[in-house]
Motif scaffolding. Structure first.
Motif, PDB file in Angstrom:
ATOM      1  N   VAL A  28       0.828  -1.207   0.000  1.00 44.41           N
ATOM      2  CA  VAL A  28       0.000   0.000   0.000  1.00 44.41           C
ATOM      3  C   VAL A  28       0.866   1.264   0.000  1.00 44.41           C
ATOM      4  O   VAL A  28       0.518   2.267  -0.636  1.00 44.41           O
ATOM      5  CB  VAL A  28      -0.966  -0.017   1.217  1.00 44.41           C
ATOM      6  CG1 VAL A  28      -1.647   1.317   1.412  1.00 44.41           C
ATOM      7  CG2 VAL A  28      -1.988  -1.142   1.065  1.00 44.41           C
ATOM      8  N   ASP A  29       1.998   1.207   0.692  1.00 37.99           N
ATOM      9  CA  ASP A  29       2.899   2.366   0.784  1.00 37.99           C
ATOM     10  C   ASP A  29       3.835   2.501  -0.413  1.00 37.99           C
ATOM     11  O   ASP A  29       4.565   3.484  -0.512  1.00 37.99           O
ATOM     12  CB  ASP A  29       3.753   2.276   2.059  1.00 37.99           C
ATOM     13  CG  ASP A  29       2.925   2.464   3.315  1.00 37.99           C
ATOM     14  OD1 ASP A  29       1.813   3.019   3.213  1.00 37.99           O
ATOM     15  OD2 ASP A  29       3.388   2.031   4.397  1.00 37.99           O
ATOM     16  N   ARG A  30       3.812   1.539  -1.305  1.00 37.74           N
ATOM     17  CA  ARG A  30       4.740   1.517  -2.450  1.00 37.74           C
ATOM     18  C   ARG A  30       4.536   2.738  -3.331  1.00 37.74           C
ATOM     19  O   ARG A  30       3.420   3.101  -3.674  1.00 37.74           O
ATOM     20  CB  ARG A  30       4.517   0.246  -3.275  1.00 37.74           C
ATOM     21  CG  ARG A  30       5.439   0.124  -4.440  1.00 37.74           C
ATOM     22  CD  ARG A  30       5.120  -1.150  -5.240  1.00 37.74           C
ATOM     23  NE  ARG A  30       5.992  -1.221  -6.386  1.00 37.74           N
ATOM     24  CZ  ARG A  30       5.740  -0.620  -7.551  1.00 37.74           C
ATOM     25  NH1 ARG A  30       4.640   0.068  -7.727  1.00 37.74           N
ATOM     26  NH2 ARG A  30       6.595  -0.717  -8.543  1.00 37.74           N
ATOM     27  N   GLU A  31       5.658   3.354  -3.708  1.00 34.27           N
ATOM     28  CA  GLU A  31       5.636   4.473  -4.642  1.00 34.27           C
ATOM     29  C   GLU A  31       5.600   3.936  -6.063  1.00 34.27           C
ATOM     30  O   GLU A  31       5.987   2.798  -6.314  1.00 34.27           O
ATOM     31  CB  GLU A  31       6.878   5.348  -4.457  1.00 34.27           C
ATOM     32  CG  GLU A  31       6.989   5.990  -3.087  1.00 34.27           C
ATOM     33  CD  GLU A  31       5.938   7.046  -2.832  1.00 34.27           C
ATOM     34  OE1 GLU A  31       5.567   7.771  -3.773  1.00 34.27           O
ATOM     35  OE2 GLU A  31       5.473   7.133  -1.678  1.00 34.27           O
ATOM     36  N   GLY A  32       5.183   4.750  -6.994  1.00 34.50           N
ATOM     37  CA  GLY A  32       5.210   4.337  -8.389  1.00 34.50           C
ATOM     38  C   GLY A  32       3.943   4.731  -9.115  1.00 34.50           C
ATOM     39  O   GLY A  32       2.997   5.256  -8.525  1.00 34.50           O
ATOM     40  N   ASP A  33       3.941   4.446 -10.415  1.00 31.56           N
ATOM     41  CA  ASP A  33       2.808   4.864 -11.230  1.00 31.56           C
ATOM     42  C   ASP A  33       1.580   3.978 -11.000  1.00 31.56           C
ATOM     43  O   ASP A  33       0.458   4.435 -11.140  1.00 31.56           O
ATOM     44  CB  ASP A  33       3.188   4.891 -12.714  1.00 31.56           C
ATOM     45  CG  ASP A  33       3.690   3.561 -13.224  1.00 31.56           C
ATOM     46  OD1 ASP A  33       4.149   2.753 -12.408  1.00 31.56           O
ATOM     47  OD2 ASP A  33       3.616   3.331 -14.444  1.00 31.56           O
ATOM     48  N   ARG A  34       1.773   2.722 -10.666  1.00 32.81           N
ATOM     49  CA  ARG A  34       0.648   1.838 -10.376  1.00 32.81           C
ATOM     50  C   ARG A  34       0.668   1.524  -8.888  1.00 32.81           C
ATOM     51  O   ARG A  34       1.544   0.820  -8.401  1.00 32.81           O
ATOM     52  CB  ARG A  34       0.734   0.557 -11.208  1.00 32.81           C
ATOM     53  CG  ARG A  34       0.478   0.842 -12.677  1.00 32.81           C
ATOM     54  CD  ARG A  34       0.595  -0.395 -13.491  1.00 32.81           C
ATOM     55  NE  ARG A  34       2.036  -0.648 -13.678  1.00 32.81           N
ATOM     56  CZ  ARG A  34       2.540  -1.730 -14.205  1.00 32.81           C
ATOM     57  NH1 ARG A  34       1.758  -2.696 -14.589  1.00 32.81           N
ATOM     58  NH2 ARG A  34       3.829  -1.865 -14.353  1.00 32.81           N
ATOM     59  N   ARG A  35      -0.317   2.054  -8.205  1.00 28.53           N
ATOM     60  CA  ARG A  35      -0.368   1.894  -6.756  1.00 28.53           C
ATOM     61  C   ARG A  35      -1.581   1.073  -6.380  1.00 28.53           C
ATOM     62  O   ARG A  35      -2.564   1.024  -7.111  1.00 28.53           O
ATOM     63  CB  ARG A  35      -0.409   3.261  -6.093  1.00 28.53           C
ATOM     64  CG  ARG A  35       0.850   4.072  -6.497  1.00 28.53           C
ATOM     65  CD  ARG A  35       1.070   5.273  -5.710  1.00 28.53           C
ATOM     66  NE  ARG A  35       1.195   4.921  -4.301  1.00 28.53           N
ATOM     67  CZ  ARG A  35       1.238   5.815  -3.347  1.00 28.53           C
ATOM     68  NH1 ARG A  35       1.184   7.090  -3.631  1.00 28.53           N
ATOM     69  NH2 ARG A  35       1.339   5.460  -2.098  1.00 28.53           N
ATOM     70  N   THR A  56      -2.830  -5.915 -11.161  1.00 24.86           N
ATOM     71  CA  THR A  56      -2.281  -4.551 -11.130  1.00 24.86           C
ATOM     72  C   THR A  56      -0.947  -4.457 -11.858  1.00 24.86           C
ATOM     73  O   THR A  56      -0.712  -3.519 -12.618  1.00 24.86           O
ATOM     74  CB  THR A  56      -2.090  -4.081  -9.668  1.00 24.86           C
ATOM     75  OG1 THR A  56      -3.346  -4.159  -8.988  1.00 24.86           O
ATOM     76  CG2 THR A  56      -1.564  -2.651  -9.621  1.00 24.86           C
TER      77      THR A  56
END
Length: 170
Positions: A28-35, A56
């Motif tokens: 859930v905390d992951r950065e990036g274009d697909r969250r 995803t």
């Protein structure tokens, strides 16, 4: 061979409840274009989270799951998702720079049916061993591990000291 979905599920299924919750928090905390929003994973079972991951991230899912597993201290499970690179891929730059006995290797690739005669001629007519090696990578070694294994056998025969030296490096 197991599908990416099955591999991901097996990795998540091997986690303790605490590690699974940590994994979901990292996702859930992951950065990036697909969250992935928390609502997509909150309270879900491992197979359901697996479905969210695959839908995803598609082909990138195993690498992303591996990265997230490492971030929560589950390195053993992470390693199961991303196979180790083949020696030929791992040492690409060193092989391009250091292979000197290229003509017998080219002959061997031709004899073993890895190269068609036209491709063999194209590579042979290229000047410089580094440029020849780059062409071998571009025109032959993209075909998969079987071709890489044949190339590796020929390297062992023609460049044994180089191979031994590179095997020392992790």
């Amino acid at each position: 061979m197991a599908t990416k979905k099955k591999l991901i599920f097996q990795s998540l299924d091997n986690l303790s409840k605490e590690n699974f919750l940590s994994f979901c928090a990292a996702l859930v905390d992951r950065e990036g274009d697909r969250r992935v929003p928390q609502s997509k994973v909150e309270g879900l079972q491992r197979f359901e989270v697996t479905n969210v991951l695959v839908s995803t991230f598609d082909d990138e899912a195993p690498a992303i799951v591996s990265e997230l597993l490492e971030s929560v201290g589950c390195e053993d499970e992470a390693k199961k998702l991303v196979p180790e690179k083949h020696f030929v891929d791992k040492h690409r730059i060193q092989l391009i720079q250091r292979v000197t006995n290229i003509d017998p290797i080219l002959e061997g690739l031709l004899e073993r049916g890895v190269l068609q005669y036209g491709v063999y001629e194209e590579i042979s007519q290229t000047s410089g061993t580094q440029d020849k090696m780059k062409k071998i990578y571009d025109l032959a070694l993209r075909s998969g591990d079987d071709v890489k294994n044949i190339f590796m056998e020929l390297l062992h025969q023609q460049e044994s000291y180089l191979v031994k030296d590179l095997l020392k490096d992790p």
